[in-house]
Every structure is written in structure tokens, then in C-alpha cells.
Design a protein around this motif. Structure first.
Motif, PDB file in Angstrom:
ATOM      1  N   MET A 322       0.829  -1.312   0.057  1.00  0.00           N
ATOM      2  CA  MET A 322      -0.037   0.013  -0.025  1.00  0.00           C
ATOM      3  C   MET A 322       0.897   1.247   0.015  1.00  0.00           C
ATOM      4  SD  MET A 322      -3.139   1.254  -0.196  1.00  0.00           S
ATOM      5  CE  MET A 322      -4.004  -0.128   0.154  1.00  0.00           C
ATOM      6  N   HIS A 323       2.022   1.200   0.757  1.00  0.00           N
ATOM      7  CA  HIS A 323       2.830   2.488   0.718  1.00  0.00           C
ATOM      8  C   HIS A 323       4.148   2.420   0.170  1.00  0.00           C
ATOM      9  CE1 HIS A 323       0.409   2.274   4.516  1.00  0.00           C
ATOM     10  NE2 HIS A 323       0.162   3.631   4.386  1.00  0.00           N
ATOM     11  N   GLY A 324       4.181   1.370  -0.879  1.00  0.00           N
ATOM     12  CA  GLY A 324       5.361   1.152  -1.617  1.00  0.00           C
ATOM     13  C   GLY A 324       6.730   1.022  -0.977  1.00  0.00           C
ATOM     14  N   ILE A 325       6.640   0.161   0.036  1.00  0.00           N
ATOM     15  CA  ILE A 325       7.797  -0.074   0.830  1.00  0.00           C
ATOM     16  C   ILE A 325       8.362  -1.502   0.336  1.00  0.00           C
ATOM     17  CG2 ILE A 325       8.777  -0.602   3.188  1.00  0.00           C
ATOM     18  CD1 ILE A 325       6.367   1.250   4.318  1.00  0.00           C
ATOM     19  N   GLU A 326       9.567  -1.578  -0.071  1.00  0.00           N
ATOM     20  CA  GLU A 326      10.199  -2.789  -0.447  1.00  0.00           C
ATOM     21  C   GLU A 326      10.437  -3.645   0.817  1.00  0.00           C
ATOM     22  OE1 GLU A 326      13.572  -2.186  -2.581  1.00  0.00           O
ATOM     23  OE2 GLU A 326      12.875  -1.208  -4.292  1.00  0.00           O
ATOM     24  N   SER A 327      10.287  -5.085   0.276  1.00  0.00           N
ATOM     25  CA  SER A 327      10.416  -6.017   1.161  1.00  0.00           C
ATOM     26  C   SER A 327      11.879  -6.212   1.605  1.00  0.00           C
ATOM     27  CB  SER A 327       9.867  -7.477   0.923  1.00  0.00           C
ATOM     28  OG  SER A 327      10.270  -8.365   1.774  1.00  0.00           O
ATOM     29  N   LYS A 328      12.248  -6.688   2.935  1.00  0.00           N
ATOM     30  CA  LYS A 328      13.579  -7.064   3.333  1.00  0.00           C
ATOM     31  C   LYS A 328      14.120  -8.111   2.570  1.00  0.00           C
ATOM     32  CE  LYS A 328      12.869  -4.772   8.106  1.00  0.00           C
ATOM     33  NZ  LYS A 328      13.089  -5.181   9.339  1.00  0.00           N
ATOM     34  N   ARG A 329      13.104  -8.837   1.958  1.00  0.00           N
ATOM     35  CA  ARG A 329      13.658 -10.096   1.404  1.00  0.00           C
ATOM     36  C   ARG A 329      13.810 -10.020  -0.166  1.00  0.00           C
ATOM     37  NH1 ARG A 329      15.890 -13.758   4.579  1.00  0.00           N
ATOM     38  NH2 ARG A 329      14.141 -14.271   6.341  1.00  0.00           N
ATOM     39  N   ARG A 330      13.677  -8.750  -0.552  1.00  0.00           N
ATOM     40  CA  ARG A 330      13.532  -8.368  -2.263  1.00  0.00           C
ATOM     41  C   ARG A 330      15.048  -8.591  -2.709  1.00  0.00           C
ATOM     42  NH1 ARG A 330      13.007  -4.320  -6.244  1.00  0.00           N
ATOM     43  NH2 ARG A 330      10.882  -4.511  -7.332  1.00  0.00           N
ATOM     44  N   GLY A 331      16.240  -8.616  -1.820  1.00  0.00           N
ATOM     45  CA  GLY A 331      17.385  -8.838  -2.179  1.00  0.00           C
ATOM     46  C   GLY A 331      17.948 -10.301  -2.343  1.00  0.00           C
ATOM     47  N   ARG A 332      16.872 -11.065  -2.054  1.00  0.00           N
ATOM     48  CA  ARG A 332      17.489 -12.553  -1.875  1.00  0.00           C
ATOM     49  C   ARG A 332      18.082 -13.138  -3.350  1.00  0.00           C
ATOM     50  NH1 ARG A 332      12.920 -16.238   1.247  1.00  0.00           N
ATOM     51  NH2 ARG A 332      14.095 -16.466   3.019  1.00  0.00           N
ATOM     52  N   SER A 333      18.930 -13.774  -3.351  1.00  0.00           N
ATOM     53  CA  SER A 333      19.767 -14.357  -4.413  1.00  0.00           C
ATOM     54  C   SER A 333      18.885 -15.397  -5.059  1.00  0.00           C
ATOM     55  CB  SER A 333      21.297 -14.981  -4.026  1.00  0.00           C
ATOM     56  OG  SER A 333      20.985 -16.152  -3.515  1.00  0.00           O
ATOM     57  N   PRO A 334      19.119 -15.472  -6.573  1.00  0.00           N
ATOM     58  CA  PRO A 334      18.081 -16.710  -7.140  1.00  0.00           C
ATOM     59  C   PRO A 334      18.595 -17.842  -6.441  1.00  0.00           C
ATOM     60  CG  PRO A 334      19.134 -15.055  -8.730  1.00  0.00           C
ATOM     61  CD  PRO A 334      19.776 -14.717  -7.545  1.00  0.00           C
ATOM     62  N   GLU A 335      19.841 -18.413  -6.020  1.00  0.00           N
ATOM     63  CA  GLU A 335      20.084 -19.453  -5.347  1.00  0.00           C
ATOM     64  C   GLU A 335      19.563 -19.736  -4.109  1.00  0.00           C
ATOM     65  OE1 GLU A 335      23.062 -18.415  -8.176  1.00  0.00           O
ATOM     66  OE2 GLU A 335      22.370 -17.277  -6.424  1.00  0.00           O
ATOM     67  N   GLU A 336      19.176 -18.780  -3.328  1.00  0.00           N
ATOM     68  CA  GLU A 336      18.508 -18.591  -2.039  1.00  0.00           C
ATOM     69  C   GLU A 336      16.821 -18.965  -2.178  1.00  0.00           C
ATOM     70  OE1 GLU A 336      18.002 -16.369   2.203  1.00  0.00           O
ATOM     71  OE2 GLU A 336      19.178 -15.427   0.552  1.00  0.00           O
ATOM     72  N   THR A 337      16.233 -18.163  -3.209  1.00  0.00           N
ATOM     73  CA  THR A 337      15.207 -18.223  -3.744  1.00  0.00           C
ATOM     74  C   THR A 337      14.750 -19.775  -4.426  1.00  0.00           C
ATOM     75  OG1 THR A 337      14.812 -15.929  -4.189  1.00  0.00           O
ATOM     76  CG2 THR A 337      13.356 -17.193  -5.330  1.00  0.00           C
ATOM     77  N   LEU A 338      15.697 -20.041  -5.156  1.00  0.00           N
ATOM     78  CA  LEU A 338      15.487 -21.410  -5.736  1.00  0.00           C
ATOM     79  C   LEU A 338      15.288 -22.585  -4.485  1.00  0.00           C
ATOM     80  CD1 LEU A 338      15.159 -22.655  -8.372  1.00  0.00           C
ATOM     81  CD2 LEU A 338      17.494 -22.946  -8.479  1.00  0.00           C
ATOM     82  N   ALA A 339      16.440 -22.518  -3.529  1.00  0.00           N
ATOM     83  CA  ALA A 339      16.099 -23.526  -2.576  1.00  0.00           C
ATOM     84  C   ALA A 339      14.933 -23.405  -1.598  1.00  0.00           C
ATOM     85  CB  ALA A 339      17.301 -23.183  -1.431  1.00  0.00           C
TER      86      ALA A 339
END
Length: 726
Positions: A322-339
Motif C-alpha cells: 500500500m505504501h510502496g515499501i520494498e520487502s527486506k527479502r527483495r534482495g534474496r539471491s536466485p540460489e536462495e530463492t530457488l532453495a
């Protein structure tokens, strides 16, 4: 004879220039068949249109030319012969009939018969345009007398159909090609079809981007989380209509990506409703058919840096979006996200805390672009795949991919999704980058169907069912397809109402009166007439000069339509009247007993409460019914009278327009069903479920429960609104 054939190989259609073969030229275009044509300067009014082949062979006469072109079109994939061999034979019959539509004494009578035939139909064969429609349209277009005859009330349905046909691209092009001097007339017909001149078909000249005749593919993607309602019917019929206009095809796909809401029951009834609506589709697919591909696609997008895993709590995520605040997890690497995606698929404790989100634009003014969710976990049993999957794609992820994968060219959807259009295109673009070969899909939006005093939210309709405010999804108070049809709405009335609105983007709230008025026009000419007397306070009229024992005669069920059949009329010296009529009559007054004759009222007896308790009178069959004030319905006092329960309904909601922030539960109408007992004529014992009828002076009804043979098993009739009675 493919469209790509060279001009030397093409047959040439020659004709008298005063009688252009509109049907042949329009049919050739609709069938994607290349055809040369030229006026024969030596032709006369006795010259038949002729199709000349390079081999020297000829086909003479419009009917045989149309049959040839239709068969040729079938080889090119068109559906102008209909879906079955029976339909093809019917098309051939109508092509032959079309040749009779020439100026003469029988022209107006034949137009009247065709109009009657179309009173309950949109097309001459089946549920879409066939060569039969093109043939008849072409003959009318060429006949000068049609311009006069179409103004007749007797040709109203034919005129409505003609305006619709004239608005189709192939027909409009034929008029412009063969008769340029009629361009202004064609424009006027298109205006009429668009509603500018009072026609019954709305405009569909919306210019679908990149639409090619024979190649347009639309789709109807219901979610199996409830029964279809009238808004879904609009979506289904519009998608079918556009597919028909462009000689394309309609796909049906169940969007089953949320197992929490979906049931077998909903799937079965949606299929039933689609058949009732007359949708034409070859197969049904399911989004769940593509779960394996979408899991693969998810991994590809993770590796491309488009998706990231996010374990932000739902409420916090909603607030951040709603307020346009980026998630703290937005910078997760592809490897971490894939896992983490693997953990989500396994349904592990850590995996269940996460969802996958698109890395889009958290600063976008359009909040639909602020990192929408692509996958989320759900351990609920899926109605189709069981517990095979623990993670499911969202609609935002699945819809563009499956649309493209299935070959949808144009995705039609309501304008409430307008702010998600950019999201759809962006997601599809990202999917195309990692899944080569996905084609482009065009979105076209149209206005959502809204009605006064009505909610169309599935969540709210489900609440009515679950709280027993209604008897089920098919309750006649519900705006579901089954509910409104159970109330007596005819599918052709719904179709005409939907098409009358065209593909407008203007959001309006419709009055129910309009659709019920259309319905009345369709059912009134074919509804048998019956008689009923309200049981409460019914009044016995004793007649002198009338039969002492029942006398039987046969009369028409519909005075203006003998085809409806006949019924038995019983006459007796004791007849029942409604209390309301008893209150109206006066001593010494001459009244008319409908379908019998006049009678003179001798006495009126009343009780202490003012209720009429009895009447006496004498038959006066020589009396003039034109001079009487009261025309009364009546029933002979015989034991064979049929007990009835007459049922009427009110809106479920008390507010005309429900807003998003309304507490709709506070707007629920506490009393919406009204029942009264009555007695019906002896013929009503044969009523079957779904039979339509008109009770004289009481309105239109549909039989919901047939008579069970005893007083405790009455026939149950539901009132059908007529567009006027409140």
C-alpha cells in the motif's frame, strides 16, 4: 479452394448488377475462400448468378453456389455448416428456403413466419452464424421490399436478427463491395445495430487488435468456486459471440488454482450451465493441467532474477504494498530463492512461511505492479490433483502463461481488471523471455454487468447459501444462471439482453425490468393460458340457468396461437371467484365470465368483517361483453380442481446499489419469499416441471413442482416478472 489460390485458378461469379449476390460474397469471405466476381453487362432479370470454373464447368443459381462455398469453407476449418450432420442438413434446407425471399405477394407472409421462428432463437441453426443465416440475410439485403416490411411489428424478430447480421464484418464488406451506393444505408444499419437507432443488438465493432478472420481464439475461464451467475453468463456469451463474428473458436478452461474454494459440485454445475447457455467448445481444460509446466517456469524466472521468495507476514506485506515499501527479502539471491521454492513445494515448516513474488516496481502508482505474488503454499486437498502439490500459482501468474500456451489470441475480461492489464502484459513478457515460442495475447476489456438490488460477488452469494437465507445456488432469488432460469427466464432472453449491450466499456447498473420485458415478449406468444382462484376467501357464485352437473367443452389454450393446443373447460351452476372480484361486483350488475358469457348478479352476501361470503346470479348469454365493466375469471366447483402454491419473490438486498465498503449483511432483506394457496383448473394436473403458463389476470408462472395428486402435494408455481409489475 484456399484463399491463397491464384486468380487464374479461382472461379468467377457473374450476376445481374441489379440483383447482387450478397450472400455468396459474404459467405466466401466468412469461409476464407478466394472468389472473383463481376457484373454481367448482358444479364437481365431472368439471368441467374453463375459460378464459372477455369475448367469450363458452371454452377448456376445462388442456392447451389452457397452450398458449394460452404462445403469449400468446411475444408478451410470454418463452422458454417454447423457442428453436426443434422445441422448441415438444416442449413441446406434454409438455403433452399432463402430462394423464396423475392418480392411478391408471399414475401411479407414468409418474413412473418421467419420472424416467428426467430422469436426464441438468435440464429436459424444452432447457436452461431451458419450459411443459413448468410443466405437469408443476402436475399433480404437484395430485396427492395424488405425495407418496408421490416417496419412491421410482425417482422420485429427478423429485423433484430437482420441488423445483427448486417453488423458482421463479412456481411458489411459484401454490401460495400457489391453496392457502393448503399454505403450510407449500411452505416445506418450498423448504427441501428449499435443501439443508435433503436435496434436490439449492441455494437461489437470494437476493432479487436490484429484480429484475423478464422484465427481469433477467445476463452471463458470460470473459477470453480461457486455456480455461474448472470455476470459470468455475459462473459461466456460475449466470448462466444466474438469467436462467432470472426469465425474463430472459444476455449473453456477452469481456473482451479485455489483449492480452498473449489469443489466438484461447482465444476459439474458450471458445465451444466455452459450447456444451457449453448456455448460451443470442443474440449475443457484446467489450469491444473499445467501445474508441472508452471513449476518449471517458476524455476526459470527465479534463475532470471524475476522472482524472489518472501516470508513477510501477509498483513505486513499488504501494508508495505500500500505504501510502496520494498520487502527486506527483495534482495534474496536466485540460489536462495530457488532453495526456498523447493521447501515450498515440499510443504516444509520453513517453506510454508514463504511465497514467491515478482520483482516488479514497488514505487509504481498502479498498485497492481507492486511486486504481486506469483506462488503461494496451500496444503488443502485439491479437488482434482489431491495432495500432489503444496504450492500453487496465483491467477496473475497462471493466466497469461496458460492463455498464451493454449493459443488464445484475445483475452476478453471486465473493466474492473483494467488496472491489472499492464501487469498481465509485463508478466507475459517475462515468461516469454524464459519460455521461447509463447505467442502474444491481446486484452480487450468490457463493462462488468451490474444489477440494482443485487450482489454478484461469489463470496457474498456463498454467504447466502451457507447461512440458509436461500435454498441453494439454484434458488430463484439468486442471480445465478440456474436461479434465473428456474424463475422462468429463457436463455434466448438472456442472450438478447447481453447482446443488446454490445461490448461497451461504460459501467452502469441495470434494472431487472429490461431483461424481464424481453423475456415476456418471448414467452407470451407461446404461453398456454390457465385459470386460478385464490383459496383465501374464495367466493361461491350460484348461477341460475347454468348446468346442474359439469358440462365439458374444448377451447384453445391460447386464443392467438392455435399451435399451443387445447384445454378442457368445465361449466357448472356453482363457480368460484376471487374474493377481490367478489368485493367489486354490485347487485344488479352485469358481468362477463371469461370464456363463457355474461351473468347478472342478483345478490351479494357479506359477513361481519365485510368479506363477501356468497353471490347469486343468472346467466345472460345474450349479453354484450363489450358493455360490461368486469371481466371475471372463475372455476367450476368440482373436486378435480388442482391445489396450487403460488410463490412470489423480492430482492435479497434492500439497497439499490451496494458499495464496496457497505456491510452488506446489514442490507439483507428479511422477507423475500411469499406463498399463497390457490385452486387451478383441471388441466393443470398435467403440468410438468419447467412448463411456462399464464394465469389469467394473475401473470406469468413457471411450474417448479408438478401436482402430486393430493391436497397436501400441490403444484408449486413461481411467478415470472413481466417487466412492469413491481
Amino acid at each position: 479452394m484456399a484463399a491463397a489460390a491464384s486468380s487464374q485458378q479461382q472461379p468467377v461469379l457473374t450476376y445481374w448488377d441489379r440483383n447482387p449476390p450478397f450472400a455468396a460474397v459474404a459467405l466466401a469471405q466468412a469461409a476464407n475462400v478466394a472468389l472473383q466476381h463481376a457484373a454481367d453487362l448482358k444479364a437481365t432479370n431472368k439471368t441467374n448468378a453463375t459460378l464459372k470454373f477455369p475448367s469450363g464447368e458452371e454452377l448456376v443459381g445462388v442456392p447451389i453456389i452457397l452450398k458449394f462455398l460452404t462445403r469449400l469453407g468446411a475444408q478451410e476449418g470454418s463452422n458454417l455448416y454447423g457442428p453436426t450432420p443434422l445441422a448441415a442438413c438444416q442449413v441446406d434446407q434454409w438455403i433452399e428456403t432463402s430462394s423464396q425471399l423475392v418480392s411478391g405477394q408471399q414475401f411479407e407472409a414468409l418474413c412473418g413466419r421467419l420472424s416467428d421462428y426467430l422469436s426464441l432463437r438468435s440464429y436459424f441453426v444452432g447457436y452461431g452464424v451458419t450459411a443459413a443465416d448468410v443466405a437469408i440475410w443476402g436475399q433480404l439485403q437484395a430485396c427492395p421490399l424488405w425495407k418496408k416490411v421490416r417496419q412491421s411489428p410482425a417482422a420485429a424478430h427478423l429485423a433484430r436478427w437482420f441488423d445483427h447480421m448486417s453488423s458482421l464484418p463479412a456481411c458489411a464488406a459484401a454490401v460495400e463491395d457489391l453496392c457502393p451506393t448503399k454505403k450510407r444505408e449500411a452505416a445506418a444499419a450498423a448504427d441501428t445495430a449499435a443501439g443508435k437507432g433503436g435496434g436490439d443488438v449492441g455494437s461489437f465493432d470494437v476493432g479487436l487488435p490484429d484480429a484475423q478472420m478464422g484465427k481469433v481464439v477467445t476463452r471463458f475461464p470460470p473459477e470453480p468456486s461457486g455456480y455461474l451467475h448472470i455476470g459470468h453468463a455475459k462473459a461466456a456469451l460475449l466470448n462466444q459471440h466474438f469467436a462467432n463474428i470472426y469465425q474463430g473458436r472459444l476455449l473453456v478452461r477452469f481456473d482451479d488454482t485455489n483449492p480452498t474454494k473449489e469443489k466438484d459440485e461447482y465444476v459439474e454445475n458450471i458445465i451444466k450451465d455452459m450447456q444451457t447457455l449453448g456455448l460451443q467448445y470442443k474440449t475443457i481444460t484446467y489450469t491444473s493441467d499445467y501445474f508441472p509446466q508452471m513449476l518449471d517456469l517458476g524455476e526459470r524466472l527465479i534463475k532470471a532474477g524475476v522472482l524472489y521468495a518472501d516470508d513477510t507476514p501477509v498483513d505486513q506485506m499488504r501494508e508495505e504494498r500500500m505504501h510502496g515499501i520494498e520487502s527486506k527479502r527483495r534482495g534474496r539471491s536466485p540460489e536462495e530463492t530457488l532453495a526456498m521454492f523447493k521447501e515450498m513445494q515440499a510443504g516444509s515448516e520453513e517453506g510454508l512461511k514463504n511465497c514467491l513474488r515478482f520483482k516488479l516496481d514497488m514505487q509504481a502508482g498502479n498498485k497492481a505492479l507492486r511486486d504481486p505474488v506469483a506462488f503461494r503454499c496451500n496444503l488443502t486437498h485439491h479437488w482434482r490433483t489431491g495432495h500432489t502439490y503444496k504450492v500453487y500459482p496465483t491467477y496473475d501468474f497462471a493466466c497469461p502463461f496458460v492463455d498464451a500456451l493454449e493459443g488464445v489470441t484475445h483475452a476478453l475480461r471486465t473493466s474492473e481488471y483494467k488496472d491489472r492489464e499492464a501487469q498481465y502484459y509485463w508478466i507475459l513478457e517475462q515468461q516469454q523471455k524464459v519460455w521461447p515460442g509463447l505467442p502474444k495475447v491481446h486484452i480487450w476489456d468490457y463493462s462488468r454487468l451490474n444489477f440494482v438490488y443485487t450482489v454478484l460477488s461469489k463470496r457474498k452469494l456463498t454467504w447466502f447459501v451457507q447461512t440458509n437465507r436461500v435454498d441453494g445456488w439454484d434458488d430463484p432469488r439468486m442471480p445465478t444462471v440456474q436461479g434465473i432460469f428456474r424463475r422462468g427466464l429463457q436463455v434466448e432472453a438472456l442472450r438478447e439482453f447481453i447482446l443488446s449491450q454490445g461490448a461497451s466499456k461504460n459501467v452502469t447498473y441495470q434494472e431487472w425490468d429490461k431483461i424481464w420485458t424481453i423475456n415476456k415478449k418471448l414467452i407470451d406468444p407461446v404461453c398456454p393460458r390457465h385459470t386460478a382462484v385464490a383459496a383465501a376467501g374464495k367466493v361461491l357464485l350460484t348461477l341460475e340457468g347454468a348446468p346442474a352437473s359439469p358440462e365439458s367443452s374444448t377451447i384453445a389454450k391460447h386464443k392467438k396461437n392455435a399451435a399451443v393446443g387445447s384445454k378442457t373447460l368445465l361449466k357448472l351452476g356453482r363457480v368460484w371467484l376471487d374474493q377481490a372480484d367478489g368485493q367489486e361486483v354490485q347487485e344488479g350488475e352485469e358481468v362477463t365470465l371469461m370464456d363463457w358469457g355474461n351473468a347478472i348478479i342478483k345478490s351479494v352476501s357479506k359477513g361481519p368483517d365485510g368479506q363477501v361470503t356468497g353471490l347469486t346470479g343468472v346467466l345472460n348469454l345474450a349479453g354484450d361483453f363489450k358493455k360490461t365493466r368486469l371481466k371475471l375469471t372463475w372455476l367450476a366447483d368440482v373436486p378435480e380442481l388442482v391445489p396450487l402454491t403460488l410463490t412470489d419473490f423480492d430482492y435479497l438486498i434492500t439497497k439499490k446499489k451496494v458499495e464496496e465498503d457497505d456491510d452488506f449483511e446489514q442490507l439483507v432483506n428479511p422477507t423475500t419469499k411469499f406463498e399463497s394457496a390457490a385452486l387451478g383448473d383441471v388441466n393443470m394436473s398435467a403440468l410438468k416441471k419447467g412448463d411456462l403458463l399464464q394465469l389469467e389476470r394473475k401473470g406469468y408462472f413457471i411450474c417448479d413442482v408438478p401436482y402430486g395428486g393430493s391436497a397436501d402435494k400441490p403444484a408449486v408455481l413461481f411467478s415470472i416478472p413481466d417487466g412492469r409489475t413491481k
